[in-house]
Design an enzyme around this catalytic site. Structure first.
Site, PDB file in Angstrom:
ATOM      1  N   ALA A 304      -8.551  97.500  69.842  1.00 52.96           N
ATOM      2  CA  ALA A 304      -9.044  96.554  68.845  1.00 52.96           C
ATOM      3  C   ALA A 304     -10.536  96.370  69.070  1.00 52.96           C
ATOM      4  O   ALA A 304     -11.075  96.766  70.101  1.00 52.96           O
ATOM      5  CB  ALA A 304      -8.315  95.218  68.952  1.00 52.96           C
ATOM      6  N   HIS A 339      -7.217  88.297  73.146  1.00 54.85           N
ATOM      7  CA  HIS A 339      -8.422  88.906  73.727  1.00 54.85           C
ATOM      8  C   HIS A 339      -9.550  88.979  72.695  1.00 54.85           C
ATOM      9  O   HIS A 339     -10.689  88.581  72.963  1.00 54.85           O
ATOM     10  CB  HIS A 339      -8.074  90.299  74.247  1.00 54.85           C
ATOM     11  CG  HIS A 339      -9.213  91.018  74.899  1.00 54.85           C
ATOM     12  ND1 HIS A 339      -9.387  91.053  76.261  1.00 54.85           N
ATOM     13  CD2 HIS A 339     -10.247  91.733  74.386  1.00 54.85           C
ATOM     14  CE1 HIS A 339     -10.473  91.751  76.556  1.00 54.85           C
ATOM     15  NE2 HIS A 339     -11.007  92.181  75.425  1.00 54.85           N
ATOM     16  N   GLU A 340      -9.231  89.476  71.500  1.00 55.90           N
ATOM     17  CA  GLU A 340     -10.273  89.658  70.486  1.00 55.90           C
ATOM     18  C   GLU A 340     -10.812  88.330  69.973  1.00 55.90           C
ATOM     19  O   GLU A 340     -12.004  88.199  69.701  1.00 55.90           O
ATOM     20  CB  GLU A 340      -9.735  90.499  69.316  1.00 55.90           C
ATOM     21  CG  GLU A 340      -9.239  91.883  69.719  1.00 55.90           C
ATOM     22  CD  GLU A 340     -10.224  92.651  70.577  1.00 55.90           C
ATOM     23  OE1 GLU A 340     -11.436  92.599  70.290  1.00 55.90           O
ATOM     24  OE2 GLU A 340      -9.789  93.304  71.541  1.00 55.90           O
ATOM     25  N   HIS A 343     -13.340  86.816  72.223  1.00 57.26           N
ATOM     26  CA  HIS A 343     -14.657  87.446  72.068  1.00 57.26           C
ATOM     27  C   HIS A 343     -15.531  86.736  71.037  1.00 57.26           C
ATOM     28  O   HIS A 343     -16.760  86.899  71.053  1.00 57.26           O
ATOM     29  CB  HIS A 343     -14.491  88.896  71.618  1.00 57.26           C
ATOM     30  CG  HIS A 343     -14.358  89.869  72.734  1.00 57.26           C
ATOM     31  ND1 HIS A 343     -15.249  89.932  73.783  1.00 57.26           N
ATOM     32  CD2 HIS A 343     -13.448  90.852  72.958  1.00 57.26           C
ATOM     33  CE1 HIS A 343     -14.886  90.913  74.602  1.00 57.26           C
ATOM     34  NE2 HIS A 343     -13.804  91.472  74.134  1.00 57.26           N
ATOM     35  N   GLU A 362     -16.084  91.365  78.283  1.00 59.16           N
ATOM     36  CA  GLU A 362     -14.705  91.815  78.461  1.00 59.16           C
ATOM     37  C   GLU A 362     -13.966  91.057  79.561  1.00 59.16           C
ATOM     38  O   GLU A 362     -12.775  90.775  79.435  1.00 59.16           O
ATOM     39  CB  GLU A 362     -14.682  93.320  78.739  1.00 59.16           C
ATOM     40  CG  GLU A 362     -15.294  94.166  77.635  1.00 59.16           C
ATOM     41  CD  GLU A 362     -14.589  94.002  76.303  1.00 59.16           C
ATOM     42  OE1 GLU A 362     -13.469  93.462  76.262  1.00 59.16           O
ATOM     43  OE2 GLU A 362     -15.167  94.404  75.280  1.00 59.16           O
TER      44      GLU A 362
END
Length: 918
Positions: A304, A339-340, A343, A362
């Site tokens: 992704a 996770h995305e 960000h 990350e």
């Protein structure tokens, strides 16, 4: 103005082909200019599959910071630009423009530079506008601005779409830009496309305008972005359906996918807004954009990508079908989305200044998405520091490795533990607000956290966060802590050295290798009399002196004079280090583990003890007799983490011993049968969840145990798997009704093909061809590599790398790795890769990073001198692979060296101890 006629545009093309040595030749752009704003217009052509292309124009508003007589920016080699349509204008305070002469244009292919040599010096604090037209055909890769496709289920026709993937340095291949993360700017993006398509970008649509001179075409104009780095720009032209999430939040949340697959997006559409809301409360900063789009792309190289406002995903990373996907698939989708979305703050709102601090993006995204659930990082020579110098574009991609993600997350968790939750949250909030819409490096983060730590008094005054954390981010590896208890003097000595999987190498000892690294290590501990495994704060610190050398620590034992008191360091695995104890302490721990009260030791520490003991024995620090004594306790263990730690290590041993005559002692009726039998029964064997004891939190555990049981043909595992598979095989409509339980499919498919014939393989291949659920297709691809029929494996290898295959390029590594993991498949995969490397290079369009990743799949299984020699010879013959994927190749070689080293140095001891135990 922008020309909409392709033929007219092409008539102006005068390709600038000066690819020799340009006047500027440094890997970083000059700091003389700062882009303020981009006006970007892209016309996308998807109608003719033989002429998939795009054309565009960009106007970049520039602010001069230092006097300069040239303008240097990035433009990829595929971009064709017209010299007579590249212009520079001076902009006065009223916005009036005056053309500035351009004497020459140069291109530097080494760094993708596009250099305008000017006829005058640009003065500081002046503003200019650079206008460039460009054109390019879509390439066959999955980076930059590229074309993807899918087969329409109703018409059986191929449909095309376009999408971007700009991280780390591919925006330059789509439009001329200042393609470094520190050059943040705002963007106005306009996309030209046929009316039958949808256009998406980072921001909501402002308006749509019919295109003059083109029937059924329009311009989709988007709102202006916030300041952001070029790698976060995203746009797509597609014919997808959208699923809008129902929520009470102010942010509009929409998930996009192929119309026939949009139902598989319901879970993603449901969990996404909830996660976004969670992060807003966690960071105490609102998500700054008015919308979030999630886009499922059929062809996508990464899992992704966190583009601000338009997050792109591989289909398998976003799709979940309750009737076909497993609970593990569901968890995977949730983790990736988490996770995305993390960000959007760490990476998008605040961005690293340069790629050496990619771990700030990350590592934090991984940590907050999977808080406290990280494994220990790698311990190889070829590993690198978390923060590392990056000086060429080919190194950018190499930064996206497990060290950036996992070790970054692990050391953030360590810091969270030793400064405390209140300090951690306060410091992060300060960091995000202080650097919002800007860039930062790790020193900025440490400063914010140190300020918070001293404000709340949660950190020793003689330390600061940067001093501690620099030892973990600026040097490679992690430490081995050696604990020696003097039972007569009642003292404990604690020392450190770097842990290496190669173990005690005399050459390294001679060179005093281990004295070169030192870490500030937080030491927490528990004992039999003080078994408080919730007290994770450090009791003492292992420190370094001003020269960076370790300071041995000797403390009075808190255990008193009692010799029956075990001591365990690193409570709940709060820091990434291994621990080796003196023999007496190991025996005291083993005695407790083998007794009825082993659960007094925390689950994470039981996993740590297994992990450390097996790793230490692997490289010669600890004798296998002690380790196998410890491992015997696991027969009464029901928790997942200790089993995962044990079987991860035993898998490496299995791969090596399978190739040697000593495998008999490792075989089912001996060692593994003794270990696995109790847990196989406890989890219900191959029974479904309804009948067995397996519940939601046991699914990963049950899968792990059953995979081993079927691989080794233990108990009734294979028989049950074959029965499940046969029921499916003889069903009237196998694509519509699959009797194999969803959470057992990975085990059943592989076990059945391992035992089956060609017809079984052909049946599963047909199911792959007909499957519409991404997770099921992914599962089948791996299972197809389990067959033990040599000619079928050879056929499968040809299918995998066939350009016309239905296997998408992003899934090649998955399928190839499955073959390499099998006993029969490994030599065939190795030979195929090495003998066909030239053809593979063409197929992968010279993407040496992806080719090196395939090599890595092979070298994990190399342990013989013959195979190692063949590997070295292959690498010596392919210097370009070494040059363009240096770290991956080095790591691949080292994996083989580590295996070979164990086979030559430790296998005999392991085998001898097994015979003594069984």
């Amino acid at each position: 103005m922008f020309s909409t006629e392709m033929s007219l545009f092409l008539s102006y093309i005068l390709v600038i082909s000066t690819f020799g040595q340009a006047s500027y030749d440094h890997y970083r752009l000059p700091q003389t200019l700062q882009p303020q704003h981009y006006n970007l217009r892209i016309l996308t052509h998807l109608e003719d599959e033989d002429r998939l292309s795009f054309s565009g124009e960009v106007e970049i508003e520039l602010r001069v910071l230092q006097p300069t007589s040239n303008i240097t920016l990035h433009a990829g080699s595929r971009l064709q630009m017209t010299s007579n349509r590249t212009n520079l204008y001076y902009m006065d305070e009223n916005g009036n423009k005056k053309k500035i002469g351009v004497r020459a244009v140069e291109r530097n292919s080494k760094y993708d530079y596009y250099i305008l040599v000017l006829g005058k010096v640009l003065e500081p604090r002046q503003n200019y506008a650079l206008y460039i037209q460009f054109f390019a055909s879509f390439g066959g890769g999955m980076s930059g601005y590229y074309a993807s496709s899918y087969k329409d289920q109703n018409s059986n026709k191929t449909r095309y779409l376009s999408v971007t993937q700009f991280e780390p340095a591919y925006a330059r291949t789509a439009f001329p830009c200042f393609d470094e993360p520190a050059f943040k700017a705002t963007f106005n993006i306009t996309l030209g496309h046929p009316t039958k398509y949808v256009a998406l970008s980072n921001m909501p649509i402002s308006k749509k305008i019919p295109m003059s001179g083109r029937k059924n075409w329009l311009w989709t104009i988007f709102e202006q972005t916030l300041p952001m780095s070029s790698y976060l720009v995203c746009y797509s032209v597609n014919d997808f359906a959208g699923l809008t999430s129902r929520n009470d939040f102010s942010v509009e949340f929409t998930t996009w996918a192929r119309a026939s697959a949009i139902a598989q997006c319901k879970y993603a559409a449901e969990i996404g807004p909830r996660l976004l809301d969670h992060y807003e409360r966690m960071f105490e900063i609102d998500y700054p954009l008015p919308k979030v789009d999630q886009l499922a792309v059929p062809d996508f190289s990464a899992g992704a990508m966190e583009n601000w406002g338009l997050i792109t995903y591989r289909e398998a990373a976003l799709f979940y079908a309750p009737e076909a996907s497993s609970e593990v698939d569901k968890q995977r989708v949730a983790n990736i989305i988490a996770h995305e979305l993390a960000h959007q703050w760490f990476g998008n709102l605040v961005t690293m200044k340069w790629w050496n601090d990619l771990w700030l993006n990350e590592g934090f995204a991984t940590y907050v998405a999977t808080l406290g659930m990280q494994k220990l990082c790698n311990a190889y020579y070829s590993t690198r520091a978390v923060s590392q110098t990056v000086s060429r574009a080919s190194q950018f991609a190499e930064q996206f490795d497990p060290i950036t993600y996992r070790k970054g997350a692990v050391i953030i968790r360590m810091m969270h533990m030793f400064i405390g939750d209140t300090t951690f949250r306060n410091g992060l909030n300060c960091y995000l607000k202080r650097h919002a819409y800007s860039n930062a490096d790790q020193s900025d983060l440490w400063r914010s956290l140190s300020d918070a730590a001293h404000k709340f008094g949660s950190f020793p005054k003689y330390l600061d966060v940067q001093t501690v954390m620099d030892t973990w981010t600026l040097q490679a590896g992690y430490p081995l802590i050696t604990v020696h208890r003097d039972y007569s003097r009642n003292t404990i000595s604690i020392n450190q050295r770097r842990f290496l999987m190669h173990g005690l190498d005399k050459t390294m000892e001679k060179d005093n290798f281990f004295s070169k690294e030192c870490w500030f290590v937080p030491i927490s501990y528990a004992s039999r009399s003080m078994a408080n495994f919730t007290a994770t704060e450090p009791r003492v610190w292992l420190q370094c002196d001003s020269q960076g050398k370790d300071i041995p620590l000797e403390v009075q034992s808190p255990l008193g004079a009692k010799e029956d008191q075990w001591l365990i360091l690193n409570v709940q695995l709060t820091a990434p280090f291994r621990v080796n104890y003196d023999t007496i302490n190991w025996k005291l721990i083993i005695k407790t583990l083998q007794g009825g009260d082993f659960r007094r030791i925390h689950t994470m520490n039981r996993a740590q003890l297994i992990d450390d003991a097996l790793a230490l024995s692997w490289n010669g620090y600890l004798c296998y007799k002690l380790t196998l004594d410890l491992l015997r306790y696991i027969k009464q263990e029901h928790a997942y983490m200790p089993w995962r730690a044990a079987l991860d290590h035993l898998a490496a041993i299995y791969r090596i011993m399978k190739q040697s005559p000593d495998f008999a002692v490792f075989q089912p009726q001996h060692f593994m049968n003794d270990l696995l039998s109790p847990i196989y029964d406890y989890l219900g064997g191959m029974e479904t969840e309804a009948n067995g004891r397996c519940r939601h939190h046991h699914i990963a555990h049950k899968t792990l145990i059953n995979q081993w049981a079927c691989r080794l043909a233990l108990y009734d595992c294979v028989e049950c798997a074959v029965q499940y598979y046969h029921r499916w095989f003889i069903s009237n409509d196998p694509d519509l009704a699959n009797p194999v339980p969803q959470n057992l499919r990975s085990v059943v498919y592989c076990a059945a093909l391992r035992q089956g014939d060609e017809s079984d393989w052909n049946f599963l291949w047909q199911r792959y061809s007909n499957a519409t659920v991404a997770s099921e297709r992914r599962l089948i691809l791996q299972a197809l590599g389990c067959t033990q029929i040599e000619f079928v494996i050879r056929r499968y290898l040809k299918i995998i790398f066939d350009e016309n295959s239905s296997i998408r390029k992003q899934d090649i590594s998955l399928a190839f790795g499955a073959i390499a993991r099998s006993d029969i498949g490994f030599p065939l995969a190795k030979d195929y890769f090495m003998n066909n490397f030239s053809l593979l290079t063409k197929s992968f369009e010279s993407n040496y990073r992806e080719l090196a990743a395939l090599l890595l799949q092979i070298t994990r299984h190399i342990s013989s001198p013959h195979d190692y020699g063949a590997l070295k010879m292959f690498i010596d013959c392919h210097k370009k692979l070494q040059k363009l994927a240096t770290r991956t190749v080095r790591h691949a070689v080292e994996l083989a060296q580590v295996n070979l080293h164990w086979r030559q140095k430790q296998q005999a001891q392991f085998t001898r101890c097994l015979k003594d135990h069984y």
